[in-house]
Design an enzyme around this catalytic site. Structure first.
Site, PDB file in Angstrom:
ATOM      1  N   GLU A 163      -6.233  -1.514  -7.047  1.00  0.00           N
ATOM      2  CA  GLU A 163      -6.612  -2.721  -7.813  1.00  0.00           C
ATOM      3  C   GLU A 163      -8.091  -3.097  -7.728  1.00  0.00           C
ATOM      4  O   GLU A 163      -8.435  -4.236  -7.442  1.00  0.00           O
ATOM      5  CB  GLU A 163      -5.755  -3.912  -7.344  1.00  0.00           C
ATOM      6  CG  GLU A 163      -4.262  -3.675  -7.462  1.00  0.00           C
ATOM      7  CD  GLU A 163      -3.415  -4.867  -6.977  1.00  0.00           C
ATOM      8  OE1 GLU A 163      -3.980  -5.822  -6.431  1.00  0.00           O
ATOM      9  OE2 GLU A 163      -2.193  -4.818  -7.171  1.00  0.00           O
ATOM     10  N   GLU A 270       5.188   1.426  -8.580  1.00  0.00           N
ATOM     11  CA  GLU A 270       5.751   0.163  -8.058  1.00  0.00           C
ATOM     12  C   GLU A 270       6.668  -0.477  -9.093  1.00  0.00           C
ATOM     13  O   GLU A 270       6.643  -1.690  -9.319  1.00  0.00           O
ATOM     14  CB  GLU A 270       4.613  -0.811  -7.701  1.00  0.00           C
ATOM     15  CG  GLU A 270       3.594  -0.232  -6.743  1.00  0.00           C
ATOM     16  CD  GLU A 270       2.553  -1.225  -6.249  1.00  0.00           C
ATOM     17  OE1 GLU A 270       2.724  -2.441  -6.479  1.00  0.00           O
ATOM     18  OE2 GLU A 270       1.577  -0.788  -5.646  1.00  0.00           O
TER      19      GLU A 270
END
Ligand code: XIL
Length: 383
Positions: A163, A270
């Site tokens: 991220e 995820e």
């Protein structure tokens, strides 16, 4: 033991580990998920400390039956594995690696460089202000060499950086200390250190919302820059935290195409599908504090209605059909958890809700989504 014959079907189902007292019929799966995904991609789950240490026996049984790859949900994050300067805590990570090794599972390490779940000391100098570039770079590379080196040859792939790119403009998150202090060079250093510590490990850049074209373009630029530096990077991890009607399937499809065409493996790292609204104005709130004003934020406290269950099954099947559309492009699909009982989405972005994002329910039973996914995979092209 003798049972009246009219009870026999229920006895059979309870022997399968299913519960007889519920209104919905218990669902066993026709075949294990990992059998259905064979010829398409590896299928995995993020596993928590209770599963790693064997306390959650029902969870472990599902992991054993259905998944061929595992990721530690939290235990290898900086805050857990390296809580204080010079002090590492390998207790649960070592158990994770033993869990996977003894079962012959493909293990993914998560994650080495992230702005979240990283203690503040990492970014601070002796004066309490920002650490210098040299100090921070040394901390980052020492951490990576230590963690990756310890599991060399065992953990097969690492989410090296997580991220780093902003949603709004696709640029580096320079408001976060990693990038304010180190810029893009920090990312290059992280990939270099990981490769040095385990030359055979696959290395990934992991990110959410890659269906957003602006963000995706920024990530594509970053991963190409990593490669242009001559550094090893095998793939892009697309987190896949989805809702019932977002993102569009065409956006998921586009993101696979873009990364695959640029020569990167794509992994869904995820995956989960929330059935609840995600309002930003209640971010971090406790549901008991806001439920009276906004009951729609937690509408399924007493169970998921059949039509929502069906919607969830269709959504999962549709997503898996897109993942399987380009054989060889998507190499792994990992769910972020095992059952609804332990999903992080019960506590994010609002704490204390009742969400239903996984393939297995609160009683550890396969939801209709599992059968739908299996059916979708059977209809999809194989490698
Ligand atoms: C989440 C875990 O599931 C939670 O238990 C924890 O409290 C916060 O982090 N993106 C990621 C994951 O890369 O590491 C996050 O995991 C979910 C979002």
């Amino acid at each position: 033991m003798k049972f009246p014959s009219r009870l026999l079907p229920f006895v059979f189902l309870s022997l399968l580990g299913c519960q007889t007292q519920t209104a919905t019929p218990p669902l066993a799966t026709a075949i294990p998920l990992k059998e259905a995904t064979r010829g398409h991609f590896l299928v995995g789950a993020a596993i928590n400390a209770a599963q790693i240490t064997g306390k959650d026996r029902a969870g472990v049984a599902l992991i054993d039956t259905h998944f061929d790859t595992i990721t530690p949900e939290n235990d290898m994050k900086w805050q857990h594995i390296h809580p204080e300067l010079g002090r590492y805590n390998f207790r649960v990570p070592d158990k994770f690696v033993e869990f996977g090794r003894s079962r012959g599972m493909w293990m993914v390490g998560h994650t080495l460089m992230w702005h979240s779940q990283t203690p503040d000391w990492v970014f601070k100098g002796e004066d309490g202000k920002d650490a210098s570039r040299e100090v921070l770079l040394a901390r980052l590379t020492d951490h990576i060499r230590t963690v990756v080196g310890r599991y060399r040859g065992k953990v097969k792939g690492w989410d090296v950086v997580n991220e780093a790119i902003r949603d709004e403009d696709g640029l580096l998150r320079t408001e976060k200390p990693w990038y304010r202090i180190l810029g893009e060079e920090g990312i290059f250093a992280a990939f270099a250190a990981a490769h040095e510590a385990d030359p055979d490990a696959e290395l990934y850049y992991n990110e959410y919302a890659l269906e957003n074209p602006v963000k995706r373009a920024g990530v594509l630029k970053l991963v190409q820059a990593i490669r242009a530096r001559g550094l090893r990077i095998d793939g892009v991890g697309s987190q896949g935290h989805y809702g019932l009607d977002w993102p569009e399937l065409s956006e998921i499809d586009d993101s696979i195409k873009d990364f695959a065409q640029a020569g990167f493996k794509v992994m869904y790292t995820e995956l989960d599908v929330t059935v609840l609204p995600r309002p930003t104005n209640y971010f971090g709130a406790e549901i008991s504090k806001v439920f009276a004003q906004a009951p729609e934020l937690d509408s399924f406290r007493d169970g998921l209605p059949a039509e929502k269950q069906a919607e969830l099954a269709k959504r999962y099947a549709d997503c898996f059909a897109v993942f399987a559309k380009y054989p060889g492009a998507v190499t792994r699909v990992t769910l972020w958890g095992v059952t609804d009982r332990t999903s992080w989405l019960n506590n994010w972005p609002i704490r204390g809700r009742t969400d239903y994002p996984m393939l297995f329910d609160r009683q550890d039973r396969a939801k209709p989504a599992v059968a739908a996914v299996i059916e979708a995979l059977q209809a999809a092209p194989q490698r």
